[in-house]
Write a protein that holds these residues in place. Structure first.
Motif, PDB file in Angstrom:
ATOM      1  N   PHE A  86     -15.361  48.667 -15.142  1.00 26.31           N
ATOM      2  CA  PHE A  86     -16.704  48.182 -14.833  1.00 26.31           C
ATOM      3  C   PHE A  86     -17.599  48.223 -16.071  1.00 26.31           C
ATOM      4  O   PHE A  86     -18.458  47.368 -16.248  1.00 26.31           O
ATOM      5  CB  PHE A  86     -17.351  49.028 -13.738  1.00 26.31           C
ATOM      6  N   GLN A  87     -17.387  49.215 -16.923  1.00 22.31           N
ATOM      7  CA  GLN A  87     -18.261  49.412 -18.078  1.00 22.31           C
ATOM      8  C   GLN A  87     -18.295  48.193 -18.984  1.00 22.31           C
ATOM      9  O   GLN A  87     -19.348  47.824 -19.504  1.00 22.31           O
ATOM     10  CB  GLN A  87     -17.827  50.632 -18.876  1.00 22.31           C
ATOM     11  N   VAL A  88     -17.172  47.543 -19.164  1.00 23.24           N
ATOM     12  CA  VAL A  88     -17.108  46.407 -20.081  1.00 23.24           C
ATOM     13  C   VAL A  88     -17.215  45.066 -19.353  1.00 23.24           C
ATOM     14  O   VAL A  88     -17.259  44.018 -20.006  1.00 23.24           O
ATOM     15  CB  VAL A  88     -15.803  46.442 -20.910  1.00 23.24           C
ATOM     16  N   ARG A  89     -17.266  45.102 -18.029  1.00 23.92           N
ATOM     17  CA  ARG A  89     -17.255  43.846 -17.284  1.00 23.92           C
ATOM     18  C   ARG A  89     -18.526  43.587 -16.472  1.00 23.92           C
ATOM     19  O   ARG A  89     -18.963  42.442 -16.379  1.00 23.92           O
ATOM     20  CB  ARG A  89     -16.020  43.806 -16.360  1.00 23.92           C
ATOM     21  N   CYS A  90     -19.093  44.611 -15.870  1.00 26.23           N
ATOM     22  CA  CYS A  90     -20.267  44.353 -15.023  1.00 26.23           C
ATOM     23  C   CYS A  90     -21.067  45.632 -14.778  1.00 26.23           C
ATOM     24  O   CYS A  90     -21.490  45.898 -13.656  1.00 26.23           O
ATOM     25  CB  CYS A  90     -19.842  43.740 -13.696  1.00 26.23           C
ATOM     26  N   LYS A  91     -21.297  46.398 -15.826  1.00 28.75           N
ATOM     27  CA  LYS A  91     -21.975  47.677 -15.629  1.00 28.75           C
ATOM     28  C   LYS A  91     -23.482  47.484 -15.421  1.00 28.75           C
ATOM     29  O   LYS A  91     -24.065  46.505 -15.893  1.00 28.75           O
ATOM     30  CB  LYS A  91     -21.750  48.597 -16.832  1.00 28.75           C
ATOM     31  N   LEU A 146     -15.393  39.984  -8.003  1.00 26.50           N
ATOM     32  CA  LEU A 146     -14.646  38.875  -7.412  1.00 26.50           C
ATOM     33  C   LEU A 146     -13.718  38.193  -8.410  1.00 26.50           C
ATOM     34  O   LEU A 146     -12.746  37.533  -8.013  1.00 26.50           O
ATOM     35  CB  LEU A 146     -15.613  37.831  -6.856  1.00 26.50           C
ATOM     36  N   LEU A 147     -14.004  38.337  -9.702  1.00 29.97           N
ATOM     37  CA  LEU A 147     -13.272  37.587 -10.712  1.00 29.97           C
ATOM     38  C   LEU A 147     -11.917  38.215 -11.028  1.00 29.97           C
ATOM     39  O   LEU A 147     -11.829  39.429 -11.239  1.00 29.97           O
ATOM     40  CB  LEU A 147     -14.091  37.498 -12.006  1.00 29.97           C
ATOM     41  N   PRO A 148     -10.867  37.408 -11.097  1.00 32.14           N
ATOM     42  CA  PRO A 148      -9.553  37.947 -11.473  1.00 32.14           C
ATOM     43  C   PRO A 148      -9.563  38.467 -12.902  1.00 32.14           C
ATOM     44  O   PRO A 148     -10.346  38.006 -13.748  1.00 32.14           O
ATOM     45  CB  PRO A 148      -8.624  36.736 -11.319  1.00 32.14           C
ATOM     46  N   GLU A 149      -8.695  39.407 -13.153  1.00 31.10           N
ATOM     47  CA  GLU A 149      -8.674  40.070 -14.459  1.00 31.10           C
ATOM     48  C   GLU A 149      -8.488  39.093 -15.606  1.00 31.10           C
ATOM     49  O   GLU A 149      -9.050  39.269 -16.691  1.00 31.10           O
ATOM     50  CB  GLU A 149      -7.571  41.130 -14.490  1.00 31.10           C
ATOM     51  N   ALA A 150      -7.721  38.031 -15.381  1.00 28.22           N
ATOM     52  CA  ALA A 150      -7.456  37.061 -16.446  1.00 28.22           C
ATOM     53  C   ALA A 150      -8.735  36.434 -16.978  1.00 28.22           C
ATOM     54  O   ALA A 150      -8.808  36.044 -18.146  1.00 28.22           O
ATOM     55  CB  ALA A 150      -6.510  35.975 -15.936  1.00 28.22           C
ATOM     56  N   VAL A 171     -18.169  30.251 -10.436  1.00 28.90           N
ATOM     57  CA  VAL A 171     -18.160  28.868  -9.967  1.00 28.90           C
ATOM     58  C   VAL A 171     -16.845  28.200 -10.345  1.00 28.90           C
ATOM     59  O   VAL A 171     -16.162  27.579  -9.504  1.00 28.90           O
ATOM     60  CB  VAL A 171     -19.350  28.084 -10.557  1.00 28.90           C
ATOM     61  N   ASP A 172     -16.455  28.310 -11.615  1.00 28.46           N
ATOM     62  CA  ASP A 172     -15.270  27.620 -12.127  1.00 28.46           C
ATOM     63  C   ASP A 172     -13.990  28.083 -11.438  1.00 28.46           C
ATOM     64  O   ASP A 172     -13.091  27.288 -11.167  1.00 28.46           O
ATOM     65  CB  ASP A 172     -15.167  27.845 -13.639  1.00 28.46           C
ATOM     66  N   SER A 173     -13.898  29.374 -11.142  1.00 28.80           N
ATOM     67  CA  SER A 173     -12.686  29.928 -10.528  1.00 28.80           C
ATOM     68  C   SER A 173     -12.616  29.691  -9.026  1.00 28.80           C
ATOM     69  O   SER A 173     -11.567  29.878  -8.406  1.00 28.80           O
ATOM     70  CB  SER A 173     -12.606  31.438 -10.794  1.00 28.80           C
ATOM     71  N   GLY A 174     -13.738  29.310  -8.425  1.00 25.14           N
ATOM     72  CA  GLY A 174     -13.763  29.057  -6.997  1.00 25.14           C
ATOM     73  C   GLY A 174     -14.107  30.258  -6.143  1.00 25.14           C
ATOM     74  O   GLY A 174     -14.237  30.133  -4.918  1.00 25.14           O
ATOM     75  N   ALA A 240     -11.083  41.503  -6.699  1.00 28.07           N
ATOM     76  CA  ALA A 240      -9.877  41.448  -7.519  1.00 28.07           C
ATOM     77  C   ALA A 240      -9.234  42.833  -7.558  1.00 28.07           C
ATOM     78  O   ALA A 240      -9.917  43.852  -7.394  1.00 28.07           O
ATOM     79  CB  ALA A 240     -10.231  40.978  -8.931  1.00 28.07           C
ATOM     80  N   GLN A 241      -7.941  42.876  -7.803  1.00 26.25           N
ATOM     81  CA  GLN A 241      -7.226  44.158  -7.778  1.00 26.25           C
ATOM     82  C   GLN A 241      -7.781  45.144  -8.795  1.00 26.25           C
ATOM     83  O   GLN A 241      -7.891  46.340  -8.524  1.00 26.25           O
ATOM     84  CB  GLN A 241      -5.734  43.936  -8.030  1.00 26.25           C
ATOM     85  N   TRP A 242      -8.136  44.652  -9.984  1.00 29.14           N
ATOM     86  CA  TRP A 242      -8.652  45.562 -11.008  1.00 29.14           C
ATOM     87  C   TRP A 242      -9.925  46.266 -10.524  1.00 29.14           C
ATOM     88  O   TRP A 242     -10.141  47.450 -10.836  1.00 29.14           O
ATOM     89  CB  TRP A 242      -8.954  44.802 -12.311  1.00 29.14           C
TER      90      TRP A 242
END
Length: 261
Positions: A86-91, A146-150, A171-174, A240-242
């Motif tokens: 979470f710290q580097v993705r959406c903290k 919600l976003l996949p790790e990729a 939006v792009d990933s659906g 997402a699993q992560w």
């Protein structure tokens, strides 16, 4: 399935610039909807909210703590989301010092401005305003989980652009459109408007509105406690699993640290 077009909802992205229109407001009522941006004072904010309206759920993007809480209060929900992935993705920012205290005060002021508009016969149990259906939205995490790790292996955005990066990828990933379907909100005009939105403040307001819709539909994950308040997020079966792994790991680490003292 809950008819979300039949439920009156409000989302507010706080913003607290006194000189620029940094507040985002989005509402939905009887199939009609609108998002706009305005200033911090109630006189101008109120002009963009349907008059004589009681909202079933009001979601505010800003740290909401119980009345009377100390400025130095550390929040469990923030501590969980500043660790690991979470710290580097959406903290979140920490709201018990520096800039975070200013945002906490602005969120409290916003809640007081709209508390008279909040439904009293609410089924929302975990709120920081007793008897009022006001909850805390956290748009970065709402989209991030919600976003996949990729997606996070792609070029990252700078700190100031993080939310828009998350929005674009949602939006792009659906995953954002899928969320509408999952909670049963079939207002195609609204869905199209949200997916096409480009304005930063309006985007944040739409995600606050979606947070309120998840609560109204009974499809939310709530993270936090009574002492420091809660983040309201999409249902975990969409995560997402992560994000599943990070929530479980961080919660366990904090529990162990607390009980080791």
């Amino acid at each position: 399935m809950v008819d979300l077009d039949g439920i009156v909802l409000l989302g507010i992205d706080v913003g607290f610039s006194r000189s620029r229109p940094t507040t985002g407001i989005a509402w939905s009522k009887g199939g009609a909807f609108k998002a706009t941006k305005t200033y911090t004072d109630w006189q101008r904010r109120s002009q963009h909210i349907p008059s004589a309206t009681t909202f079933a759920v009001i979601a505010i993007d800003g740290p909401l703590v119980p009345l009377g809480s100390a400025d130095s209060l550390e929040r469990l929900c923030e501590r969980i989301f500043i660790r690991g992935s979470f710290q580097v993705r959406c903290k979140p920012g920490l709201s018990h010092h520096g800039y975070g205290r200013d945002l906490r005060r602005a969120a409290a002021e916003t809640a007081e401005q709209v508390v008279h508009l909040a439904a009293r016969n609410t089924v929302v149990e975990r709120t920081v305003r007793i008897g009022a259906s006001i909850i805390e939205a956290f748009p970065n995490a709402f989209l991030g989980v919600l976003l996949p790790e990729a997606r996070f292996a792609m070029p990252a955005a700078g700190k100031r652009k993080k939310f828009d990066w998350l929005y674009d990828h949602a939006v792009d990933s659906g995953v954002l459109e899928n969320l509408f379907h999952t909670i049963g909100w079939q207002n195609l005009k609204l869905v199209g408007t949200v997916l096409a939105e480009r304005d930063h403040e309006k985007r944040a307001a739409w995600i606050c509105l979606l947070t309120a819709a998840c609560v109204a539909a009974g499809k939310s994950e709530v993270v936090g406690d009574e002492l420091g308040g809660w983040f309201w997020l999409p249902p975990t079966y969409l995560w997402a699993q992560w994000a599943h792994d990070a929530l479980a790991r961080n919660t366990l680490e904090l529990w162990r640290n607390t009980h080791a003292r």
